[in-house]
Design a protein around this motif. Structure first.
Motif, PDB file in Angstrom:
ATOM      1  N   MET A   1       1.093  -1.398   0.383  1.00 13.61           N
ATOM      2  CA  MET A   1      -0.202   0.370   0.067  1.00 13.61           C
ATOM      3  C   MET A   1       0.620   1.326  -0.129  1.00 13.61           C
ATOM      4  O   MET A   1       0.512   2.447  -0.973  1.00 13.61           O
ATOM      5  CB  MET A   1      -1.315   0.438   1.413  1.00 13.61           C
ATOM      6  N   PHE A   2       1.828   0.991   0.655  1.00 16.17           N
ATOM      7  CA  PHE A   2       2.390   2.468   0.497  1.00 16.17           C
ATOM      8  C   PHE A   2       3.542   2.756  -0.362  1.00 16.17           C
ATOM      9  O   PHE A   2       3.463   3.460  -0.996  1.00 16.17           O
ATOM     10  CB  PHE A   2       4.012   2.163   2.089  1.00 16.17           C
ATOM     11  N   THR A   3       3.946   1.624  -0.893  1.00 13.89           N
ATOM     12  CA  THR A   3       4.569   1.377  -2.145  1.00 13.89           C
ATOM     13  C   THR A   3       3.927   2.009  -2.837  1.00 13.89           C
ATOM     14  O   THR A   3       4.327   2.765  -3.823  1.00 13.89           O
ATOM     15  CB  THR A   3       4.787  -0.338  -3.003  1.00 13.89           C
ATOM     16  N   ARG A   4       2.523   1.980  -3.226  1.00 12.17           N
ATOM     17  CA  ARG A   4       1.950   2.257  -4.323  1.00 12.17           C
ATOM     18  C   ARG A   4       1.732   4.424  -3.753  1.00 12.17           C
ATOM     19  O   ARG A   4       1.443   4.315  -4.719  1.00 12.17           O
ATOM     20  CB  ARG A   4       0.138   1.596  -4.320  1.00 12.17           C
ATOM     21  N   LEU A   5       1.260   4.192  -3.071  1.00 10.52           N
ATOM     22  CA  LEU A   5       1.555   5.810  -2.220  1.00 10.52           C
ATOM     23  C   LEU A   5       2.199   6.544  -2.495  1.00 10.52           C
ATOM     24  O   LEU A   5       2.413   7.171  -3.313  1.00 10.52           O
ATOM     25  CB  LEU A   5       0.710   5.951  -1.205  1.00 10.52           C
ATOM     26  N   GLU A   6       3.689   6.203  -2.682  1.00  8.07           N
ATOM     27  CA  GLU A   6       4.863   6.592  -2.897  1.00  8.07           C
ATOM     28  C   GLU A   6       4.926   6.548  -4.795  1.00  8.07           C
ATOM     29  O   GLU A   6       5.788   7.551  -5.128  1.00  8.07           O
ATOM     30  CB  GLU A   6       6.201   6.049  -2.545  1.00  8.07           C
TER      31      GLU A   6
END
Length: 616
Positions: free
Chosen positions: A1-6
Motif C-alpha cells: 500500500m505504501f509503495t503504491r502511495l509513494e
C-alpha cells in the motif's frame, strides 16, 4: 500500500505546475491518508479480536469495569482510562449507564487536570451517559452554584444525595434542590459549615421536597436548625441530627412543649430505626411534660446522645432499649453538682443488667483538660470484646474507643475544681457497671489530677490480666506494688516515716498491710511516665511480689518513658517478655541529676516529657 502511495506521489510531483493543481493534489493526498488511517484502524480492530481477553463476553468486561471503578477510593473514577484502550471496551462502558452514576469531589477522572469546579462540560457529559440510572451525588461548598445547578433536573432519579459544608451563599440552590421530587431517594445528608451553622435554615422550615419520600432510609443533618416536624417518618433506619453547640433558647415560633412533643412523635413513628444520633439538639423541656410516654425502638442498635447532662438524662429516661443497644453519651455538666451524672450511671446499670446481664471485658478511662469553658473531661469506654493486640499502644486504644463498644460515656465539667469529682464518678461507675469479669484496663491521663484511690475503685475487678497506664498515673503504680505509698531513694516512703514519728505512741501496733490490686495481672504497659525517684522501685516491687506469689508479670512494655538504661536492664532480667523502645528520655550524670533529655543510643532528640502534658 505504501509503495503504491509513494509511486502516485512521484507522478503527482511531475505534473504539478499551477496552484490549482497543487490544491487538487493535496486533496487527493488527504483522501489517501484518511483511507490509510481507516485501514490501520481496521487492522488493529481485527488484531484486538484475537487477543485472549477479547474472548470475555461484554457482561464480564462490564463487571470488571465496575470492580475497578468502585473498589478504590470512594467514588474514584480513574478507571475511565480503560475506555481508551479499544473500541469494544469503550462501547461496553458507554452502554452501561451505571458506570457513570457517581459524582464526588474525590473523582479522579477529570481530563486535562481540570477539577470538577471548572469542568462543567465533563459533568454534563457524564450525566448524559448516566441517562436515567440512579445517581449517587456528593457535593460541597467548593462547587460553584452554577455547577450545583447542573444536578437539579436529575434529583428525581438520585438515590443518594450528600450536600456538605454549605454556607448561606448556597441557600438558594439548596432550596431549589429540596423542592424537587425525589421518589427514589434513599440517603440524604445536609451539613452546613461551622462558619455558617444556621445559614440555610429559613429555606427548609416549611417545605422539604415535593411529594413523599417513600424510599428514604438514611437522613443526616449537621449544623442546620431543622424542625422535627419536617423530618420524614416511616421507614428511616438511620437518623442523625447534630449541632456544634447547644441551642440555649428555642426558636420564638417553636414553643418548648411542642418541640418535645414533635421529637417524641418523630421517634415513635420511626420504629425501624437502627441508628439514632442526637447531639446538642435535645429539647430543654423536662421529661415530666411528656406525660410519661415511653419511646420504644425495638430495632435500635446504636443510640448517641450529646448535650447538657440534664437534657441527656431527661430523654434517656424515656427510652425503652434492648440491652444489646450500644450507647454513646456525651454530657456536659451545667454545674459542679453530679446529680445528673449519678442518674445516668443508674440508668446504665439498669440498661446493661436487664433482662440479660452482660459482662464487660475491657474498660478504658481517659481524663483530659479541654478548651474553655470546658475544663475537665472524663471519658469511660466499656466493651465485651478485647483489643486486637494484648498490649496495644495508647494512641491505638484511644483511636478505636468508639468502634465496636457497647458503652462510651463522656462527662465534661465546667470548673477546674471539678477534677475532684473524677474519683467519685469512677467509684460510682465501677459499682454499677458490670465489671466483675473485666480483663483489660486502660487508664489515660496526660494531665495531673487529684490522687485517686485506685485500689478502692477497682477492688471488685479481680480478673484483670492486662493494664495500660499512660501519663501521670504513679498513684496507680503504687496500688500495683506491695510498697505503699511512694518509696524514697533510701527505700523508705512516707508511710515508713510516719511510722517512725509515731513509734512512741503505739510501738506494738502491727504495720499496715498493703495488698496490691489485680491479683491475676500478667501484662503491664507503661507509656509516657517519668521513671525518676521511686517509680522504678514501684514497678520492680510489683514484679517481684507477683513472682513470689506465683502470679508473675510475664509482659512489661515501656514506651516513651523517661528511664535510665540500667533501670530498664534490671527490669528486663526479671520479666520474660520485656519490651522497651530504647528512648532514654533523660540522661543522668554520676550524681543522678538530669542533664539533657537525649537518647544517646538512637541519636534522636527526645521531646521534653512535660511538653506532652501541655500539647494535648
Amino acid at each position: 500500500m505504501f509503495t503504491r502511495l509513494e509511486c502516485e506521489l512521484n507522478q503527482v510531483h511531475s505534473v504539478i505546475h499551477t496552484p490549482m493543481a497543487r490544491a487538487a493534489a493535496l486533496t487527493t493526498v488527504d483522501q489517501d491518508i484518511d483511507a490509510a488511517k481507516r485501514l490501520v484502524l481496521s487492522m488493529l480492530t481485527h488484531h484486538n479480536m484475537f487477543v485472549p481477553i477479547s474472548i470475555l463476553p461484554a457482561g464480564i468486561l462490564a463487571r470488571i469495569f465496575h470492580v475497578i471503578a468502585f473498589s478504590g477510593e470512594p467514588y474514584s473514577l480513574g478507571w475511565v482510562h480503560v475506555t481508551h484502550v479499544c473500541r469494544r471496551w469503550r462501547q461496553i462502558a458507554l452502554d452501561d449507564s451505571t458506570l457513570w452514576t457517581h459524582f464526588s469531589l474525590q473523582n479522579t477522572d477529570w481530563p486535562d487536570g481540570l477539577t470538577p469546579l471548572r469542568n462543567k462540560d465533563w459533568i454534563t457529559e457524564r450525566l448524559s451517559r448516566a441517562r436515567s440510572a440512579l445517581l449517587v451525588v456528593e457535593l460541597s461548598a467548593l462547587m460553584s452554584k452554577d455547577t450545583l445547578s447542573l444536578f437539579l433536573p436529575h434529583i428525581s432519579h438520585t438515590r443518594e444525595l450528600y450536600l456538605r459544608n454549605l454556607s448561606c451563599l448556597h441557600s438558594k440552590i439548596v432550596h431549589e434542590i429540596t423542592i424537587q421530587k425525589a421518589p427514589v431517594l434513599e440517603c440524604l445528608e445536609l451539613s452546613a459549615s461551622n462558619t455558617f451553622p444556621i445559614g440555610i435554615k429559613h429555606h427548609v422550615r416549611h417545605t422539604f421536597f415535593k411529594g413523599p419520600l417513600p424510599k428514604l432510609r438514611v437522613f443526616c443533618i449537621s449544623q442546620i436548625l431543622f424542625p422535627w416536624s419536617l423530618i420524614p417518618r416511616g421507614q428511616l433506619t438511620r437518623l442523625e441530627v447534630a449541632l456544634n453547640k447547644e441551642v440555649l433558647t428555642p426558636e420564638p415560633e417553636v414553643p418548648p412543649h411542642d418541640d418535645l412533643h414533635q421529637l417524641i412523635d418523630l421517634l415513635v413513628n420511626c420504629p425501624a430505626l437502627e441508628v439514632l444520633t442526637l447531639k446538642n439538639c435535645l429539647p430543654a423541656t423536662p421529661s415530666e411534660l411528656s406525660g410519661g410516654q415511653t419511646i420504644h425502638l425495638p430495632r435500635l442498635l446504636r443510640l448517641c446522645l450529646g448535650g447538657s447532662s440534664s437534657r441527656v438524662v431527661h430523654l434517656l429516661k424515656m427510652f425503652k432499649l434492648s440491652s444489646s443497644t450500644t450507647l454513646r453519651l456525651d454530657c456536659t455538666s451545667e454545674s459542679t453538682a453530679t446529680y445528673n451524672e449519678h442518674v445516668i450511671l443508674s440508668i446504665l446499670s439498669a440498661h446493661f443488667g436487664d433482662p440479660t446481664p452482660i459482662a464487660f471485658s475491657s474498660f478504658k478511662v481517659k481524663v483530659t483538660m479541654g478548651y474553655l469553658p470546658v475544663r475537665c473531661m472524663l471519658k469511660m469506654v466499656a466493651s465485651t470484646s478485647l483489643p486486637a493486640s494484648p498490649i496495644p499502644r495508647a494512641e491505638v486504644v484511644q483511636a478505636d474507643t468508639d468502634i465496636d463498644t457497647e458503652l462510651s460515656l463522656s462527662l465534661s465539667f465546667l470548673h477546674v475544681r471539678d477534677f475532684n469529682v473524677v474519683d467519685m464518678i469512677l467509684r460510682r461507675a465501677c459499682e454499677v457497671l458490670p465489671l466483675s469479669k473485666l480483663d483489660f484496663l486502660s487508664i489515660f491521663s496526660p494531665i495531673s489530677i487529684q490522687p485517686v484511690n485506685w485500689g478502692e475503685v477497682f477492688r471488685h475487678c479481680i480478673e484483670v490480666t492486662t493494664v495500660q497506664v499512660y501519663g501521670h498515673m504513679t498513684d496507680l503504680l503504687q496500688a500495683l506494688a506491695p510498697l505503699h505509698p511512694w518509696t524514697g531513694r533510701d527505700g523508705r516512703g512516707a508511710q515508713a516515716q510516719a511510722s517512725d514519728d509515731n513509734d512512741n505512741d503505739n510501738d506494738d501496733a502491727p504495720a499496715p498491710m498493703h495488698v496490691p490490686i489485680f491479683p491475676k495481672l500478667t501484662s503491664l504497659l507503661l507509656e509516657k511516665l517519668s521513671f525518676t525517684d521511686a517509680v522504678p522501685d514501684l514497678v520492680m516491687s510489683a514484679v517481684q511480689w507477683r513472682m513470689a506469689n506465683k502470679t508473675p508479670l510475664t509482659t512489661l512494655c515501656i514506651d516513651r518513658c523517661a528511664i535510665r538504661k540500667r533501670q530498664a536492664e534490671a527490669l528486663e532480667k526479671v520479666v520474660r517478655d520485656f519490651r522497651w523502645d530504647h528512648l532514654l528520655g533523660f540522661h543522668y550524670n554520676e550524681d543522678g541529676d538530669s542533664e539533657d533529655r537525649y537518647d544517646y543510643e538512637t541519636d534522636y532528640r527526645y521531646p521534653k516529657y512535660d511538653d506532652y502534658d501541655n500539647s494535648y
